[in-house]
Design a protein around this motif. Structure first.
Motif, PDB file in Angstrom:
ATOM      1  N   VAL A 170       0.845  -1.191   0.000  1.00  0.00           N
ATOM      2  CA  VAL A 170       0.000   0.000   0.000  1.00  0.00           C
ATOM      3  C   VAL A 170       0.884   1.245   0.000  1.00  0.00           C
ATOM      4  O   VAL A 170       1.718   1.419   0.892  1.00  0.00           O
ATOM      5  CB  VAL A 170      -0.952  -0.006   1.223  1.00  0.00           C
ATOM      6  CG1 VAL A 170      -1.797   1.258   1.263  1.00  0.00           C
ATOM      7  CG2 VAL A 170      -1.837  -1.242   1.190  1.00  0.00           C
ATOM      8  N   GLY A 171       0.710   2.079  -0.991  1.00  0.00           N
ATOM      9  CA  GLY A 171       1.464   3.332  -1.072  1.00  0.00           C
ATOM     10  C   GLY A 171       1.019   4.321  -0.015  1.00  0.00           C
ATOM     11  O   GLY A 171      -0.143   4.309   0.416  1.00  0.00           O
ATOM     12  N   GLY A 172       1.941   5.167   0.417  1.00  0.00           N
ATOM     13  CA  GLY A 172       1.602   6.204   1.377  1.00  0.00           C
ATOM     14  C   GLY A 172       1.676   5.771   2.828  1.00  0.00           C
ATOM     15  O   GLY A 172       1.235   6.505   3.709  1.00  0.00           O
ATOM     16  N   VAL A 173       2.225   4.578   3.073  1.00  0.00           N
ATOM     17  CA  VAL A 173       2.377   4.111   4.445  1.00  0.00           C
ATOM     18  C   VAL A 173       3.824   3.689   4.674  1.00  0.00           C
ATOM     19  O   VAL A 173       4.579   3.464   3.729  1.00  0.00           O
ATOM     20  CB  VAL A 173       1.413   2.939   4.789  1.00  0.00           C
ATOM     21  CG1 VAL A 173      -0.027   3.328   4.518  1.00  0.00           C
ATOM     22  CG2 VAL A 173       1.777   1.679   4.060  1.00  0.00           C
ATOM     23  N   GLU A 174       4.196   3.588   5.925  1.00  0.00           N
ATOM     24  CA  GLU A 174       5.522   3.115   6.312  1.00  0.00           C
ATOM     25  C   GLU A 174       5.359   1.979   7.314  1.00  0.00           C
ATOM     26  O   GLU A 174       4.549   2.075   8.244  1.00  0.00           O
ATOM     27  CB  GLU A 174       6.342   4.231   6.954  1.00  0.00           C
ATOM     28  CG  GLU A 174       6.654   5.365   6.006  1.00  0.00           C
ATOM     29  CD  GLU A 174       7.343   6.549   6.679  1.00  0.00           C
ATOM     30  OE1 GLU A 174       7.596   6.500   7.903  1.00  0.00           O
ATOM     31  OE2 GLU A 174       7.615   7.533   5.965  1.00  0.00           O
ATOM     32  N   VAL A 175       6.119   0.925   7.098  1.00  0.00           N
ATOM     33  CA  VAL A 175       6.113  -0.190   8.031  1.00  0.00           C
ATOM     34  C   VAL A 175       7.010   0.168   9.205  1.00  0.00           C
ATOM     35  O   VAL A 175       8.188   0.490   9.020  1.00  0.00           O
ATOM     36  CB  VAL A 175       6.593  -1.490   7.352  1.00  0.00           C
ATOM     37  CG1 VAL A 175       6.689  -2.625   8.363  1.00  0.00           C
ATOM     38  CG2 VAL A 175       5.661  -1.864   6.203  1.00  0.00           C
ATOM     39  N   VAL A 176       6.444   0.130  10.395  1.00  0.00           N
ATOM     40  CA  VAL A 176       7.221   0.403  11.609  1.00  0.00           C
ATOM     41  C   VAL A 176       8.154  -0.776  11.870  1.00  0.00           C
ATOM     42  O   VAL A 176       9.312  -0.607  12.200  1.00  0.00           O
ATOM     43  CB  VAL A 176       6.278   0.641  12.818  1.00  0.00           C
ATOM     44  CG1 VAL A 176       7.073   0.804  14.104  1.00  0.00           C
ATOM     45  CG2 VAL A 176       5.378   1.838  12.558  1.00  0.00           C
ATOM     46  N   GLY A 177       7.635  -1.979  11.702  1.00  0.00           N
ATOM     47  CA  GLY A 177       8.421  -3.187  11.905  1.00  0.00           C
ATOM     48  C   GLY A 177       7.528  -4.321  12.343  1.00  0.00           C
ATOM     49  O   GLY A 177       6.302  -4.171  12.434  1.00  0.00           O
ATOM     50  N   PRO A 178       8.147  -5.471  12.606  1.00  0.00           N
ATOM     51  CA  PRO A 178       7.358  -6.607  13.082  1.00  0.00           C
ATOM     52  C   PRO A 178       6.987  -6.415  14.545  1.00  0.00           C
ATOM     53  O   PRO A 178       7.712  -5.754  15.294  1.00  0.00           O
ATOM     54  CB  PRO A 178       8.306  -7.793  12.918  1.00  0.00           C
ATOM     55  CG  PRO A 178       9.671  -7.198  13.022  1.00  0.00           C
ATOM     56  CD  PRO A 178       9.564  -5.813  12.449  1.00  0.00           C
ATOM     57  N   ILE A 179       5.853  -6.998  14.937  1.00  0.00           N
ATOM     58  CA  ILE A 179       5.576  -7.042  16.359  1.00  0.00           C
ATOM     59  C   ILE A 179       6.656  -7.941  16.971  1.00  0.00           C
ATOM     60  O   ILE A 179       7.298  -8.709  16.252  1.00  0.00           O
ATOM     61  CB  ILE A 179       4.137  -7.526  16.661  1.00  0.00           C
ATOM     62  CG1 ILE A 179       3.919  -8.956  16.195  1.00  0.00           C
ATOM     63  CG2 ILE A 179       3.105  -6.593  16.040  1.00  0.00           C
ATOM     64  CD1 ILE A 179       2.585  -9.526  16.649  1.00  0.00           C
ATOM     65  N   PRO A 180       6.910  -7.832  18.264  1.00  0.00           N
ATOM     66  CA  PRO A 180       7.992  -8.639  18.847  1.00  0.00           C
ATOM     67  C   PRO A 180       7.864 -10.110  18.450  1.00  0.00           C
ATOM     68  O   PRO A 180       6.786 -10.702  18.524  1.00  0.00           O
ATOM     69  CB  PRO A 180       7.803  -8.432  20.355  1.00  0.00           C
ATOM     70  CG  PRO A 180       7.193  -7.064  20.452  1.00  0.00           C
ATOM     71  CD  PRO A 180       6.269  -6.987  19.263  1.00  0.00           C
ATOM     72  N   ARG A 181       8.958 -10.656  17.990  1.00  0.00           N
ATOM     73  CA  ARG A 181       8.941 -12.010  17.430  1.00  0.00           C
ATOM     74  C   ARG A 181       8.511 -13.071  18.429  1.00  0.00           C
ATOM     75  O   ARG A 181       7.932 -14.072  18.051  1.00  0.00           O
ATOM     76  CB  ARG A 181      10.295 -12.341  16.821  1.00  0.00           C
ATOM     77  CG  ARG A 181      10.534 -11.429  15.624  1.00  0.00           C
ATOM     78  CD  ARG A 181      11.468 -11.985  14.652  1.00  0.00           C
ATOM     79  NE  ARG A 181      11.543 -11.044  13.525  1.00  0.00           N
ATOM     80  CZ  ARG A 181      12.334 -11.189  12.533  1.00  0.00           C
ATOM     81  NH1 ARG A 181      13.151 -12.213  12.478  1.00  0.00           N
ATOM     82  NH2 ARG A 181      12.349 -10.313  11.550  1.00  0.00           N
TER      83      ARG A 181
END
Length: 185
Positions: A126-137
């Motif tokens: 999806v354009g216009g978003v940024e992935v913060v990261g994975p939830i804690p593994r």
């Protein structure tokens, strides 16, 4: 379409293993390609909240105006179980945007949610978003994607070369770019 058949399939490990058991996929051709983790996304340019620990993730989820997630699929099942385990399901669901299918990050772009939860590979589409990261593994079990040659393949040699390439270090950068974690060959 056009009566063409497939030679190689890429599915979750469980689905591919089921096809191998029934003989649809050649068991010896199976290759684990990548792990897919559930992550959090925000609108592009928004601050990235802390999700590095269970406590930080809990605080971030509780502090959001609205969280978008899907009840279906691996990410929705995992997230539903996670917020239950964290004891915050009622608070999150009271203001959540739950979709039946599609991309949760689209609700960020439309302004309906502050956080989107889904497989990182889906958030990145999806354009216009940024992935913060994975939830804690330690809070999740990744989906594993595997590939295999169909027993009905008319192109066995080419299919096997493709499978070898997909599981190689040469394919790893493309997998990472798409939000997946490659298996080490």
């Amino acid at each position: 379409r056009g009566g063409e058949g497939a030679d190689v399939v890429i599915l979750t490990k469980e689905a591919l293993d089921d096809l191998a058991v029934c003989g649809t996929v050649v068991a010896a051709s199976r290759a684990d390609l990548a792990r897919s983790y559930v992550g959090i996304a925000v609108n592009a340019g928004a601050g990235h909240p802390d999700i590095a620990t269970e406590a930080a993730l809990r605080a971030t989820l509780l502090g959001a105006r609205s969280v978008a997630y899907s009840r279906l699929g691996a990410s929705g099942i995992l997230f539903t179980q996670l917020i239950d385990r964290l004891g915050i399901a009622a608070e999150i669901n009271a203001r959540a945007k739950i979709i039946p299918q599609g991309f949760t990050a689209e609700l960020l772009v439309s302004g309906q949610a502050d956080l989107a939860v889904q497989q990182i590979s889906e958030l990145k589409l999806v354009g216009g978003v940024e992935v913060v990261g994975p939830i804690p593994r330690e809070l999740q079990s990744p989906a594993v994607f595997s590939a295999g040659r169909l027993a009905a393949s008319n192109n066995m040699a080419s299919s096997d070369r493709l499978l070898t390439f997909l599981a190689s270090t040469e394919a790893a950068p493309a997998l990472r770019e798409s939000g997946l974690e490659p298996f080490s060959p």
